[in-house]
Design a protein around this motif. Structure first.
Motif, PDB file in Angstrom:
ATOM      1  N   PRO A  59       0.791  -1.230   0.000  1.00  0.00           N
ATOM      2  CA  PRO A  59       0.000   0.000   0.000  1.00  0.00           C
ATOM      3  C   PRO A  59       0.825   1.283   0.000  1.00  0.00           C
ATOM      4  O   PRO A  59       0.320   2.354  -0.363  1.00  0.00           O
ATOM      5  CB  PRO A  59      -0.839  -0.116   1.277  1.00  0.00           C
ATOM      6  N   SER A  60       2.113   1.194   0.370  1.00  0.00           N
ATOM      7  CA  SER A  60       2.959   2.388   0.378  1.00  0.00           C
ATOM      8  C   SER A  60       3.702   2.576  -0.939  1.00  0.00           C
ATOM      9  O   SER A  60       4.360   3.592  -1.131  1.00  0.00           O
ATOM     10  CB  SER A  60       3.977   2.293   1.522  1.00  0.00           C
ATOM     11  N   TRP A  61       3.615   1.615  -1.843  1.00  0.00           N
ATOM     12  CA  TRP A  61       4.339   1.698  -3.111  1.00  0.00           C
ATOM     13  C   TRP A  61       3.617   2.624  -4.088  1.00  0.00           C
ATOM     14  O   TRP A  61       2.390   2.760  -4.053  1.00  0.00           O
ATOM     15  CB  TRP A  61       4.482   0.319  -3.733  1.00  0.00           C
ATOM     16  N   SER A  62       4.392   3.193  -4.997  1.00  0.00           N
ATOM     17  CA  SER A  62       3.800   4.121  -5.974  1.00  0.00           C
ATOM     18  C   SER A  62       2.875   3.412  -6.956  1.00  0.00           C
ATOM     19  O   SER A  62       2.060   4.059  -7.609  1.00  0.00           O
ATOM     20  CB  SER A  62       4.918   4.843  -6.745  1.00  0.00           C
ATOM     21  N   ILE A  63       2.984   2.085  -7.093  1.00  0.00           N
ATOM     22  CA  ILE A  63       2.132   1.359  -8.034  1.00  0.00           C
ATOM     23  C   ILE A  63       0.784   0.983  -7.421  1.00  0.00           C
ATOM     24  O   ILE A  63      -0.108   0.508  -8.127  1.00  0.00           O
ATOM     25  CB  ILE A  63       2.819   0.077  -8.556  1.00  0.00           C
ATOM     26  N   PHE A  64       0.615   1.192  -6.105  1.00  0.00           N
ATOM     27  CA  PHE A  64      -0.656   0.839  -5.462  1.00  0.00           C
ATOM     28  C   PHE A  64      -1.713   1.866  -5.868  1.00  0.00           C
ATOM     29  O   PHE A  64      -1.506   3.070  -5.724  1.00  0.00           O
ATOM     30  CB  PHE A  64      -0.485   0.815  -3.945  1.00  0.00           C
ATOM     31  N   PRO A  65      -2.868   1.425  -6.395  1.00  0.00           N
ATOM     32  CA  PRO A  65      -3.806   2.393  -6.990  1.00  0.00           C
ATOM     33  C   PRO A  65      -4.689   3.151  -6.007  1.00  0.00           C
ATOM     34  O   PRO A  65      -5.401   4.065  -6.416  1.00  0.00           O
ATOM     35  CB  PRO A  65      -4.668   1.514  -7.903  1.00  0.00           C
ATOM     36  N   TYR A  66      -4.670   2.799  -4.740  1.00  0.00           N
ATOM     37  CA  TYR A  66      -5.549   3.459  -3.779  1.00  0.00           C
ATOM     38  C   TYR A  66      -4.722   4.265  -2.781  1.00  0.00           C
ATOM     39  O   TYR A  66      -3.559   3.953  -2.528  1.00  0.00           O
ATOM     40  CB  TYR A  66      -6.399   2.423  -3.024  1.00  0.00           C
ATOM     41  N   GLU A  67      -5.347   5.289  -2.209  1.00  0.00           N
ATOM     42  CA  GLU A  67      -4.694   6.056  -1.155  1.00  0.00           C
ATOM     43  C   GLU A  67      -5.706   6.391  -0.087  1.00  0.00           C
ATOM     44  O   GLU A  67      -6.912   6.179  -0.256  1.00  0.00           O
ATOM     45  CB  GLU A  67      -4.061   7.334  -1.717  1.00  0.00           C
ATOM     46  N   GLY A  68      -5.223   6.899   1.026  1.00  0.00           N
ATOM     47  CA  GLY A  68      -6.105   7.188   2.145  1.00  0.00           C
ATOM     48  C   GLY A  68      -6.058   6.073   3.173  1.00  0.00           C
ATOM     49  O   GLY A  68      -5.262   5.130   3.078  1.00  0.00           O
ATOM     50  N   ALA A  69      -6.921   6.164   4.171  1.00  0.00           N
ATOM     51  CA  ALA A  69      -6.934   5.192   5.258  1.00  0.00           C
ATOM     52  C   ALA A  69      -7.361   3.819   4.749  1.00  0.00           C
ATOM     53  O   ALA A  69      -8.347   3.690   4.018  1.00  0.00           O
ATOM     54  CB  ALA A  69      -7.880   5.664   6.358  1.00  0.00           C
ATOM     55  N   LEU A  70      -6.606   2.822   5.124  1.00  0.00           N
ATOM     56  CA  LEU A  70      -6.912   1.450   4.727  1.00  0.00           C
ATOM     57  C   LEU A  70      -7.104   0.598   5.971  1.00  0.00           C
ATOM     58  O   LEU A  70      -6.521   0.846   7.022  1.00  0.00           O
ATOM     59  CB  LEU A  70      -5.770   0.857   3.894  1.00  0.00           C
ATOM     60  N   GLU A  71      -7.933  -0.417   5.835  1.00  0.00           N
ATOM     61  CA  GLU A  71      -8.159  -1.365   6.907  1.00  0.00           C
ATOM     62  C   GLU A  71      -7.987  -2.759   6.330  1.00  0.00           C
ATOM     63  O   GLU A  71      -8.486  -3.047   5.242  1.00  0.00           O
ATOM     64  CB  GLU A  71      -9.592  -1.197   7.437  1.00  0.00           C
ATOM     65  N   VAL A  72      -7.267  -3.616   7.042  1.00  0.00           N
ATOM     66  CA  VAL A  72      -7.078  -4.993   6.585  1.00  0.00           C
ATOM     67  C   VAL A  72      -8.251  -5.835   7.070  1.00  0.00           C
ATOM     68  O   VAL A  72      -8.606  -5.787   8.263  1.00  0.00           O
ATOM     69  CB  VAL A  72      -5.755  -5.573   7.130  1.00  0.00           C
ATOM     70  N   ARG A  73      -8.848  -6.601   6.169  1.00  0.00           N
ATOM     71  CA  ARG A  73      -9.928  -7.490   6.576  1.00  0.00           C
ATOM     72  C   ARG A  73      -9.375  -8.616   7.451  1.00  0.00           C
ATOM     73  O   ARG A  73      -8.325  -9.175   7.151  1.00  0.00           O
ATOM     74  CB  ARG A  73     -10.611  -8.104   5.352  1.00  0.00           C
ATOM     75  N   PRO A  74     -10.080  -8.973   8.514  1.00  0.00           N
ATOM     76  CA  PRO A  74      -9.627 -10.107   9.327  1.00  0.00           C
ATOM     77  C   PRO A  74      -9.634 -11.399   8.504  1.00  0.00           C
ATOM     78  O   PRO A  74     -10.475 -11.573   7.610  1.00  0.00           O
ATOM     79  CB  PRO A  74     -10.658 -10.178  10.461  1.00  0.00           C
ATOM     80  N   LEU A  75      -8.707 -12.291   8.794  1.00  0.00           N
ATOM     81  CA  LEU A  75      -8.684 -13.591   8.133  1.00  0.00           C
ATOM     82  C   LEU A  75      -9.878 -14.420   8.588  1.00  0.00           C
ATOM     83  O   LEU A  75     -10.171 -14.500   9.793  1.00  0.00           O
ATOM     84  CB  LEU A  75      -7.393 -14.331   8.476  1.00  0.00           C
ATOM     85  N   GLU A  76     -10.554 -15.021   7.624  1.00  0.00           N
ATOM     86  CA  GLU A  76     -11.666 -15.899   7.947  1.00  0.00           C
ATOM     87  C   GLU A  76     -11.157 -17.317   8.198  1.00  0.00           C
ATOM     88  O   GLU A  76     -10.077 -17.703   7.734  1.00  0.00           O
ATOM     89  CB  GLU A  76     -12.684 -15.897   6.801  1.00  0.00           C
ATOM     90  N   ALA A  77     -11.937 -18.095   8.902  1.00  0.00           N
ATOM     91  CA  ALA A  77     -11.566 -19.476   9.205  1.00  0.00           C
ATOM     92  C   ALA A  77     -11.472 -20.279   7.906  1.00  0.00           C
ATOM     93  O   ALA A  77     -12.207 -20.011   6.944  1.00  0.00           O
ATOM     94  CB  ALA A  77     -12.597 -20.100  10.129  1.00  0.00           C
ATOM     95  N   PRO A  78     -10.568 -21.258   7.837  1.00  0.00           N
ATOM     96  CA  PRO A  78     -10.426 -22.047   6.616  1.00  0.00           C
ATOM     97  C   PRO A  78     -11.667 -22.885   6.323  1.00  0.00           C
ATOM     98  O   PRO A  78     -12.378 -23.302   7.248  1.00  0.00           O
ATOM     99  CB  PRO A  78      -9.224 -22.953   6.920  1.00  0.00           C
ATOM    100  N   GLU A  79     -11.931 -23.100   5.040  1.00  0.00           N
ATOM    101  CA  GLU A  79     -12.994 -24.002   4.601  1.00  0.00           C
ATOM    102  C   GLU A  79     -12.344 -25.311   4.164  1.00  0.00           C
ATOM    103  O   GLU A  79     -11.664 -25.357   3.140  1.00  0.00           O
ATOM    104  CB  GLU A  79     -13.774 -23.408   3.425  1.00  0.00           C
ATOM    105  N   LEU A  80     -12.547 -26.351   4.944  1.00  0.00           N
ATOM    106  CA  LEU A  80     -11.949 -27.647   4.655  1.00  0.00           C
ATOM    107  C   LEU A  80     -13.001 -28.746   4.766  1.00  0.00           C
ATOM    108  O   LEU A  80     -13.680 -28.828   5.791  1.00  0.00           O
ATOM    109  CB  LEU A  80     -10.790 -27.937   5.618  1.00  0.00           C
ATOM    110  N   PRO A  81     -13.159 -29.556   3.735  1.00  0.00           N
ATOM    111  CA  PRO A  81     -12.465 -29.484   2.457  1.00  0.00           C
ATOM    112  C   PRO A  81     -12.887 -28.248   1.668  1.00  0.00           C
ATOM    113  O   PRO A  81     -13.983 -27.734   1.870  1.00  0.00           O
ATOM    114  CB  PRO A  81     -12.900 -30.766   1.743  1.00  0.00           C
ATOM    115  N   GLU A  82     -12.025 -27.780   0.783  1.00  0.00           N
ATOM    116  CA  GLU A  82     -12.374 -26.617  -0.028  1.00  0.00           C
ATOM    117  C   GLU A  82     -13.519 -26.954  -0.979  1.00  0.00           C
ATOM    118  O   GLU A  82     -13.634 -28.098  -1.440  1.00  0.00           O
ATOM    119  CB  GLU A  82     -11.162 -26.162  -0.852  1.00  0.00           C
TER     120      GLU A  82
END
Length: 209
Positions: free
Chosen positions: A35-58
């Motif tokens: 997100p800090s690189w010049s090639i990242f297309p978005y700017e402003g405040a960002l929030e990381v989505r929490p990881l969801e529990a795995p689906e097994l079997p996929e």
């Protein structure tokens, strides 16, 4: 874990790697990450989505059960830009925002792991041919090759054209820019599809576009 998530069965336990992930916990935006690189297309405040529990079997991918269940196998050659005995080249019908976007796949139903050695040996040569066909359009600096395979079990490789001079579109974010930039006019996109097909057929195979 939400109720609609598939619970791992006795033979489908998460791997040690997945068990070590911070599932459901807040994650920080890395200070020096993408997100800090010049090639990242978005700017402003960002929030990381929490990881969801795995689906097994996929859940099965499209075509996972074999060619009888595969939408790609069922398509006629006339649906594609170019075909030969073993390979087919496609492009989205709807215009993209990039100067070219094509999709290479084997005619027979294989994923990368079970691709016959003869087809695997051809793949490098085919990727060169497709790149040359895309570069022949002019005004293109690079052709990015991407393979994900999470949606379909039939091997498919995306080749995306980065327009010359657009340094901000370099690297892994090029597919994100295709979502953001204005789409090409339909007539121009049809012309691009045809030019790629003709360029491919110059070295063999049949142009359909």
């Amino acid at each position: 874990m939400t109720p609609d998530r598939a619970l791992p069965g006795p033979d489908h336990r998460p791997s040690p790697f997945v068990e070590g992930l911070p599932i459901g916990q807040p994650l920080p935006v890395p200070k020096d990450g993408l997100p800090s690189w010049s090639i990242f297309p978005y700017e402003g405040a960002l929030e990381v989505r929490p990881l969801e529990a795995p689906e097994l079997p996929e859940p099965p991918r499209q075509g996972e059960a074999g060619e009888q269940d595969c939408d790609q196998c069922a398509r006629p050659d006339s649906d594609f830009l170019w075909t030969d005995r073993h390979w087919r080249l496609d492009a989205p019908r709807e215009p993209a925002a990039l100067p070219a976007m094509v999709l290479l796949q084997p005619r027979a139903h294989h994923d990368l792991s079970d691709l016959p050695v003869e087809r695997a040996a051809e793949l490098g040569v085919l990727l060169q041919r497709v790149e040359r066909a895309v570069l022949s359009l002019g005004g293109i600096a690079r052709v990015h090759v991407n393979r994900w395979g999470d949606g379909g079990a039939h091997l498919h490789l995306w080749l995306l054209a980065r327009p010359e001079g657009m340094m901000q579109l370099r690297g892994a974010c090029l597919p994100l820019w295709d979502d953001l930039l204005p789409k090409l006019p339909a007539e121009e996109w049809t012309r691009i599809r045809g030019r790629v097909a003709v360029a491919m057929a110059a070295d063999g195979g049949v142009a359909h576009a």
